[in-house]
Design a protein around this motif. Structure first.
Motif, PDB file in Angstrom:
ATOM      1  N   PRO A  15       0.875  -1.100  -0.030  1.00  0.00           N
ATOM      2  CA  PRO A  15      -0.025  -0.041   0.017  1.00  0.00           C
ATOM      3  C   PRO A  15       0.836   1.274  -0.128  1.00  0.00           C
ATOM      4  O   PRO A  15       0.793   2.019   1.002  1.00  0.00           O
ATOM      5  N   ILE A  16       1.619   1.276  -1.036  1.00  0.00           N
ATOM      6  CA  ILE A  16       2.279   2.717  -1.161  1.00  0.00           C
ATOM      7  C   ILE A  16       2.317   3.236  -2.605  1.00  0.00           C
ATOM      8  O   ILE A  16       1.909   2.702  -3.366  1.00  0.00           O
ATOM      9  N   GLU A  17       2.542   4.593  -2.648  1.00  0.00           N
ATOM     10  CA  GLU A  17       2.651   5.246  -4.000  1.00  0.00           C
ATOM     11  C   GLU A  17       4.037   4.983  -4.666  1.00  0.00           C
ATOM     12  O   GLU A  17       4.982   4.936  -3.953  1.00  0.00           O
ATOM     13  N   ARG A  18       3.940   4.620  -5.691  1.00  0.00           N
ATOM     14  CA  ARG A  18       5.299   4.146  -6.626  1.00  0.00           C
ATOM     15  C   ARG A  18       5.889   5.342  -7.242  1.00  0.00           C
ATOM     16  O   ARG A  18       7.119   5.189  -7.486  1.00  0.00           O
ATOM     17  N   LYS A  19       5.503   6.416  -7.265  1.00  0.00           N
ATOM     18  CA  LYS A  19       6.136   7.506  -8.094  1.00  0.00           C
ATOM     19  C   LYS A  19       6.531   8.708  -7.147  1.00  0.00           C
ATOM     20  O   LYS A  19       7.140   9.623  -7.763  1.00  0.00           O
ATOM     21  N   PHE A  97      -6.492  -7.528   5.280  1.00  0.00           N
ATOM     22  CA  PHE A  97      -7.450  -8.150   4.523  1.00  0.00           C
ATOM     23  C   PHE A  97      -7.190  -7.783   2.988  1.00  0.00           C
ATOM     24  O   PHE A  97      -6.746  -6.578   3.032  1.00  0.00           O
ATOM     25  N   PRO A  98      -7.484  -8.417   2.194  1.00  0.00           N
ATOM     26  CA  PRO A  98      -7.436  -7.737   0.423  1.00  0.00           C
ATOM     27  C   PRO A  98      -8.390  -6.568   0.219  1.00  0.00           C
ATOM     28  O   PRO A  98      -9.523  -6.984   0.377  1.00  0.00           O
ATOM     29  N   GLY A  99      -7.540  -5.529  -0.066  1.00  0.00           N
ATOM     30  CA  GLY A  99      -8.520  -4.387  -0.306  1.00  0.00           C
ATOM     31  C   GLY A  99      -8.678  -4.442  -1.978  1.00  0.00           C
ATOM     32  O   GLY A  99      -8.154  -5.085  -2.702  1.00  0.00           O
ATOM     33  N   GLN A 100      -9.272  -3.201  -2.643  1.00  0.00           N
ATOM     34  CA  GLN A 100      -9.504  -3.136  -3.840  1.00  0.00           C
ATOM     35  C   GLN A 100      -8.169  -3.100  -4.723  1.00  0.00           C
ATOM     36  O   GLN A 100      -7.323  -2.423  -4.337  1.00  0.00           O
ATOM     37  N   GLY A 101      -8.040  -3.794  -5.629  1.00  0.00           N
ATOM     38  CA  GLY A 101      -6.877  -3.812  -6.566  1.00  0.00           C
ATOM     39  C   GLY A 101      -5.903  -4.527  -6.089  1.00  0.00           C
ATOM     40  O   GLY A 101      -4.832  -4.772  -6.576  1.00  0.00           O
ATOM     41  N   LEU A 104      -3.150  -4.540   0.270  1.00  0.00           N
ATOM     42  CA  LEU A 104      -3.394  -4.992   1.616  1.00  0.00           C
ATOM     43  C   LEU A 104      -4.277  -3.864   2.386  1.00  0.00           C
ATOM     44  O   LEU A 104      -3.777  -2.723   2.301  1.00  0.00           O
ATOM     45  N   ALA A 105      -5.359  -3.925   3.199  1.00  0.00           N
ATOM     46  CA  ALA A 105      -6.079  -2.980   3.796  1.00  0.00           C
ATOM     47  C   ALA A 105      -6.274  -3.600   5.280  1.00  0.00           C
ATOM     48  O   ALA A 105      -6.007  -4.913   5.553  1.00  0.00           O
ATOM     49  N   LEU A 106      -6.518  -3.022   6.153  1.00  0.00           N
ATOM     50  CA  LEU A 106      -6.659  -3.242   7.611  1.00  0.00           C
ATOM     51  C   LEU A 106      -8.191  -3.025   8.088  1.00  0.00           C
ATOM     52  O   LEU A 106      -8.568  -2.167   7.856  1.00  0.00           O
ATOM     53  N   THR A 107      -8.579  -4.016   8.564  1.00  0.00           N
ATOM     54  CA  THR A 107     -10.033  -4.262   9.132  1.00  0.00           C
ATOM     55  C   THR A 107      -9.846  -4.150  10.705  1.00  0.00           C
ATOM     56  O   THR A 107      -9.392  -5.039  11.248  1.00  0.00           O
ATOM     57  N   PRO A 108     -10.411  -3.186  11.233  1.00  0.00           N
ATOM     58  CA  PRO A 108     -10.243  -3.042  12.650  1.00  0.00           C
ATOM     59  C   PRO A 108     -11.292  -4.068  13.350  1.00  0.00           C
ATOM     60  O   PRO A 108     -12.169  -4.848  12.600  1.00  0.00           O
ATOM     61  N   LEU A 109     -10.699  -4.646  14.440  1.00  0.00           N
ATOM     62  CA  LEU A 109     -11.435  -5.798  15.089  1.00  0.00           C
ATOM     63  C   LEU A 109     -11.469  -5.570  16.530  1.00  0.00           C
ATOM     64  O   LEU A 109     -10.865  -4.654  17.450  1.00  0.00           O
ATOM     65  N   ASP A 110     -12.483  -6.265  17.123  1.00  0.00           N
ATOM     66  CA  ASP A 110     -12.590  -6.040  18.908  1.00  0.00           C
ATOM     67  C   ASP A 110     -11.601  -7.186  19.232  1.00  0.00           C
ATOM     68  O   ASP A 110     -11.016  -8.084  18.386  1.00  0.00           O
ATOM     69  N   GLU A 111     -11.051  -6.982  20.593  1.00  0.00           N
ATOM     70  CA  GLU A 111      -9.938  -7.645  20.974  1.00  0.00           C
ATOM     71  C   GLU A 111     -10.469  -9.386  20.983  1.00  0.00           C
ATOM     72  O   GLU A 111      -9.536 -10.093  20.774  1.00  0.00           O
ATOM     73  N   ASP A 112     -11.581  -9.761  21.280  1.00  0.00           N
ATOM     74  CA  ASP A 112     -11.787 -10.999  21.087  1.00  0.00           C
ATOM     75  C   ASP A 112     -11.726 -11.692  19.681  1.00  0.00           C
ATOM     76  O   ASP A 112     -11.564 -12.871  19.772  1.00  0.00           O
ATOM     77  N   ALA A 113     -11.922 -10.943  18.712  1.00  0.00           N
ATOM     78  CA  ALA A 113     -11.895 -11.470  17.446  1.00  0.00           C
ATOM     79  C   ALA A 113     -10.171 -11.499  16.880  1.00  0.00           C
ATOM     80  O   ALA A 113     -10.019 -12.006  15.791  1.00  0.00           O
ATOM     81  N   ALA A 114      -9.264 -11.161  17.744  1.00  0.00           N
ATOM     82  CA  ALA A 114      -8.042 -10.798  17.345  1.00  0.00           C
ATOM     83  C   ALA A 114      -7.222 -12.209  17.914  1.00  0.00           C
ATOM     84  O   ALA A 114      -5.879 -12.141  17.640  1.00  0.00           O
TER      85      ALA A 114
END
Length: 255
Positions: A15-19, A97-101, A104-114
């Protein structure tokens, strides 16, 4: 060996810009192979929790950043698909989690789900002693009893505490899947048909979606999940593209 990575040649999942600059930090050897994103990029360019490599190192030395339940001290440690990131002092938890394209993207979770992480079974083989070894998409290996109901393409959820399998999702028609690579990366749907391809070519998978669109991709690009992994019950995955392009210290390799 150089510690630098040219931005133009990084994998699409980063998830970075290349240029904006020529170089960025290079991922160390570890899980997820070449697709793994260095933890420094997540801390600095995506979340903004550090302004430099030096600050990231200091934060990691406090043992308050965990990946899949284990404290991490290497800012170049690769982070990849379905890893669980925990920031103990902030009481924040994320699933990668896979994001569009395919980024990688980050999905916030509750502690119990982590407390557990998903893995796709990419290899299954017998090992001395009568056990069966499962190899997951990130390189992790698990030993299970012979006859255990796990096959290639299935997904398992592994506890971060003891490494035990706590859930199992079969790869079959009707399974909920997400595409993690290819032109449909980040899309979620249900397997309608698995088309067996003769010879050595990969099988094709036809995925149906609620909006009626659907898509077709190859077998290795899909991962079986359940509804808890889509982000529908939690907050939506963060769009990290804009954040990464505005990241501090764009060169990525300064101290």
């Amino acid at each position: 060996m150089t510690k630098h990575q040219k931005r133009l040649s990084v994998p699409n999942s980063w998830p970075i810009e290349r240029k904006t600059e020529t170089f960025t930090v290079k991922a160390d050897a570890g899980p997820h192979g070449e697709a793994g994103v260095p933890l420094l990029i997540v801390l600095r360019d995506v979340l903004g929790y550090a302004d430099s490599r030096k600050e990231a190192r200091y934060a990691l030395n406090q043992d308050s950043v965990l990946i899949n339940g284990k404290a991490v001290s290497d800012e170049e440690r690769p982070v990849g698909m379905f890893d669980i990131l925990a920031f103990v002092e902030r009481d924040e938890y994320y699933r990668v989690f896979p994001g569009q394209g395919g980024r990688l993207a980050l999905t916030p979770l509750d502690e119990d789900a982590a407390d557990s992480a998903l893995g796709k079974i990419v290899n299954k083989q017998h090992v001395p002693g009568g056990d069966v070894q499962l190899t997951l998409h990130d390189g992790q290996t698990l030993l299970v009893d012979e006859g255990a109901p796990y096959d290639g393409g299935d997904s398992v959820v592994v506890s971060n505490d003891d490494g035990e399998i706590v859930a199992h999702f079969e790869y079959e028609e009707g399974a909920l899947v997400t595409a993690v690579d290819g032109s449909h990366a980040g899309e979620v749907g249900t397997v309608e048909t698995i088309q067996i391809t003769p010879g050595s070519a990969e099988n094709n998978v036809i995925v149906e979606q609620d909006d009626g669109e659907g898509f077709e991709t190859i077998e290795s690009y899909v991962v079986v999940i359940d509804e808890n992994f889509t982000g529908d019950d939690d907050e939506a995955p963060e769009d990290v593209t804009d954040e990464a392009s505005a990241g501090v210290d764009e060169g990525g390799d300064e101290e």
